[in-house]
Write a protein that holds these residues in place. Structure first.
Motif, mmCIF file in Angstrom:
data_model
loop_
_atom_site.group_PDB
_atom_site.id
_atom_site.type_symbol
_atom_site.label_atom_id
_atom_site.label_comp_id
_atom_site.label_asym_id
_atom_site.label_seq_id
_atom_site.Cartn_x
_atom_site.Cartn_y
_atom_site.Cartn_z
ATOM 1 N N ASN A 183 28.696 -9.829 23.778
ATOM 2 C CA ASN A 183 28.790 -11.256 23.454
ATOM 3 C C ASN A 183 28.548 -11.466 21.956
ATOM 4 N N PRO A 184 28.974 -12.608 21.416
ATOM 5 C CA PRO A 184 28.614 -12.929 20.024
ATOM 6 C C PRO A 184 27.088 -13.050 19.880
ATOM 7 N N ASN A 185 26.595 -12.740 18.690
ATOM 8 C CA ASN A 185 25.173 -12.942 18.325
ATOM 9 C C ASN A 185 24.171 -12.150 19.167
ATOM 10 N N VAL A 186 24.543 -10.947 19.552
ATOM 11 C CA VAL A 186 23.577 -10.106 20.282
ATOM 12 C C VAL A 186 23.042 -8.976 19.387
ATOM 13 N N GLY A 187 23.449 -8.992 18.108
ATOM 14 C CA GLY A 187 22.968 -7.961 17.175
ATOM 15 C C GLY A 187 23.843 -6.724 17.152
ATOM 16 N N LYS A 188 25.118 -6.900 17.537
ATOM 17 C CA LYS A 188 26.043 -5.763 17.576
ATOM 18 C C LYS A 188 26.228 -5.154 16.186
ATOM 19 N N SER A 189 26.388 -6.042 15.174
ATOM 20 C CA SER A 189 26.630 -5.495 13.828
ATOM 21 C C SER A 189 25.381 -4.809 13.272
ATOM 22 N N THR A 190 24.195 -5.266 13.688
ATOM 23 C CA THR A 190 22.953 -4.580 13.277
ATOM 24 C C THR A 190 22.960 -3.155 13.805
ATOM 25 N N ILE A 191 23.351 -3.009 15.062
ATOM 26 C CA ILE A 191 23.396 -1.669 15.674
ATOM 27 C C ILE A 191 24.479 -0.825 15.015
ATOM 28 N N PHE A 192 25.644 -1.431 14.779
ATOM 29 C CA PHE A 192 26.741 -0.733 14.101
ATOM 30 C C PHE A 192 26.277 -0.218 12.739
ATOM 31 N N ASN A 193 25.606 -1.097 11.958
ATOM 32 C CA ASN A 193 25.140 -0.702 10.624
ATOM 33 C C ASN A 193 24.066 0.387 10.703
ATOM 34 N N ALA A 194 23.174 0.265 11.689
ATOM 35 C CA ALA A 194 22.106 1.271 11.829
ATOM 36 C C ALA A 194 22.685 2.640 12.199
ATOM 37 N N LEU A 195 23.738 2.652 13.009
ATOM 38 C CA LEU A 195 24.334 3.924 13.437
ATOM 39 C C LEU A 195 25.184 4.553 12.336
ATOM 40 N N THR A 196 25.930 3.716 11.605
ATOM 41 C CA THR A 196 26.922 4.274 10.677
ATOM 42 C C THR A 196 26.446 4.302 9.223
ATOM 43 N N GLY A 197 25.412 3.498 8.888
ATOM 44 C CA GLY A 197 24.937 3.474 7.496
ATOM 45 C C GLY A 197 26.040 3.066 6.547
ATOM 46 N N LEU A 198 26.260 3.877 5.518
ATOM 47 C CA LEU A 198 27.286 3.551 4.522
ATOM 48 C C LEU A 198 28.662 4.065 4.915
ATOM 49 N N HIS A 199 28.707 4.816 6.035
ATOM 50 C CA HIS A 199 29.986 5.444 6.415
ATOM 51 C C HIS A 199 30.815 4.484 7.267
ATOM 52 N N GLN A 200 31.265 3.396 6.641
ATOM 53 C CA GLN A 200 32.008 2.401 7.422
ATOM 54 C C GLN A 200 33.002 1.663 6.534
ATOM 55 N N HIS A 201 34.024 1.104 7.154
ATOM 56 C CA HIS A 201 34.958 0.243 6.420
ATOM 57 C C HIS A 201 35.491 -0.833 7.375
ATOM 58 N N VAL A 206 28.051 -1.323 25.586
ATOM 59 C CA VAL A 206 27.978 -2.783 25.696
ATOM 60 C C VAL A 206 26.596 -3.212 25.220
ATOM 61 N N VAL A 207 26.585 -4.059 24.187
ATOM 62 C CA VAL A 207 25.311 -4.542 23.625
ATOM 63 C C VAL A 207 25.001 -5.899 24.246
ATOM 64 N N CYS A 208 23.773 -6.022 24.726
ATOM 65 C CA CYS A 208 23.367 -7.206 25.473
ATOM 66 C C CYS A 208 22.077 -7.739 24.855
ATOM 67 N N ASP A 209 21.885 -9.050 24.877
ATOM 68 C CA ASP A 209 20.670 -9.667 24.355
ATOM 69 C C ASP A 209 19.593 -9.638 25.447
ATOM 70 N N ASN A 219 19.537 -4.988 23.479
ATOM 71 C CA ASN A 219 19.024 -5.180 22.123
ATOM 72 C C ASN A 219 18.050 -6.366 22.085
ATOM 73 N N LEU A 220 17.358 -6.519 20.962
ATOM 74 C CA LEU A 220 16.359 -7.589 20.778
ATOM 75 C C LEU A 220 15.233 -7.473 21.805
ATOM 76 N N ASN A 221 14.921 -6.225 22.123
ATOM 77 C CA ASN A 221 13.898 -5.958 23.135
ATOM 78 C C ASN A 221 12.527 -6.490 22.698
ATOM 79 N N ASP A 222 12.222 -6.412 21.378
ATOM 80 C CA ASP A 222 10.937 -6.914 20.880
ATOM 81 C C ASP A 222 10.820 -8.428 21.067
ATOM 82 N N GLN A 223 11.967 -9.144 20.857
ATOM 83 C CA GLN A 223 11.980 -10.605 21.065
ATOM 84 C C GLN A 223 11.723 -10.941 22.535
ATOM 85 N N ALA A 224 12.346 -10.155 23.421
ATOM 86 C CA ALA A 224 12.177 -10.393 24.868
ATOM 87 C C ALA A 224 10.707 -10.240 25.255
ATOM 88 N N GLN A 225 10.076 -9.201 24.718
ATOM 89 C CA GLN A 225 8.661 -8.977 25.035
ATOM 90 C C GLN A 225 7.786 -10.116 24.511
#
Length: 219
Positions: free
Chosen positions: A12-30, A88-91, A117-123
């Motif tokens: 879904n939108p706004n579940v932090g997908k791009s955060t995960i994408f950036n964390a996995l790929t770092g600078l290796h992305q386009h 599948v990234v889920c909030d 994702n956002l497991n800390d927020q859920a807690q």
């Protein structure tokens, strides 16, 4: 020898997908546009356990019944593009909406991993999720992540490359709908060998998703 895996990120939108994408790929992305669409998508890679993995981030969508160009791009990518796995990234603070999307993806793609994702927020909100029970109930690997817990991103990489053996559940519709789905699934199996699962095609026929059905005919 190292083999290359292709993994799609969906959710879904706004579940932090791009955060995960950036964390996995770092600078290796386009980023670039999806073929024939003004919708942009990001592609990246990471190396882990002697393997190079390509990650493709699909546009955020609430369902595989497309009402927007973004949703159409995600459906087409999951249906027609080559891939080894879908994450599948889920909030975790609003799991029901994400899991209903996950169940649709499971109808279409055999190798699915659920990332809560956002497991800390859920807690913080007092939500306690039993992830191993959730994994057992759905029949897919489940991983809990949060931006603060960097170790959790390493665990995603592990699970992408060496997922535990699971058997995805088959979701049954209410009886009258299920009967129609089963009837159409059998008809499709008898006459149409396709790379798309027959059951998913049956659901699309009942939804009267003409755009998608015509694309399947063209493939």
């Amino acid at each position: 020898t190292s083999s290359c895996k292709t993994v799609f990120l969906a959710g879904n939108p706004n579940v932090g997908k791009s955060t995960i994408f950036n964390a996995l790929t770092g600078l290796h992305q386009h980023t670039g546009n999806w073929t024939g669409k003004t919708v942009s998508g990001a592609t990246g890679t990471f190396k882990h356990l002697n393997q190079t993995v390509t990650i493709i981030d699909t546009p955020g969508t609430y369902s595989l019944t497309p009402y927007s160009p973004e949703e159409e791009v995600t459906l087409d990518a999951l249906a027609f593009e080559e891939k080894d796995r879908v994450v599948v990234v889920c909030d975790a603070t609003a799991p029901v909406r994400g899991i209903s999307f996950l169940l649709q993806v499971m109808e279409l793609c055999p190798n699915v991993v659920l990332c809560m994702n956002l497991n800390d927020q859920a807690q913080k909100q007092g939500l306690q999720i039993d992830y191993s029970a959730l994994s057992e109930a759905l029949g897919v690997p489940v991983i809990a992540t949060s931006a603060k817990n960097k170790k959790s991103f390493g665990q995603i990489k592990d699970i992408i490359i060496k997922p535990p053996a699971t058997q995805p559940i088959a979701v049954a519709f209410p009886q009258p709908v299920e009967q129609e789905v089963l009837y159409l699934t059998r008809q499709i199996e008898n006459q149409n060998p396709s790379t798309i699962p027959s059951r998913f095609l049956a659901i699309k026929l009942l939804e009267q998703d003409k755009g998608f059905i015509n694309k399947c005919r063209d493939k």
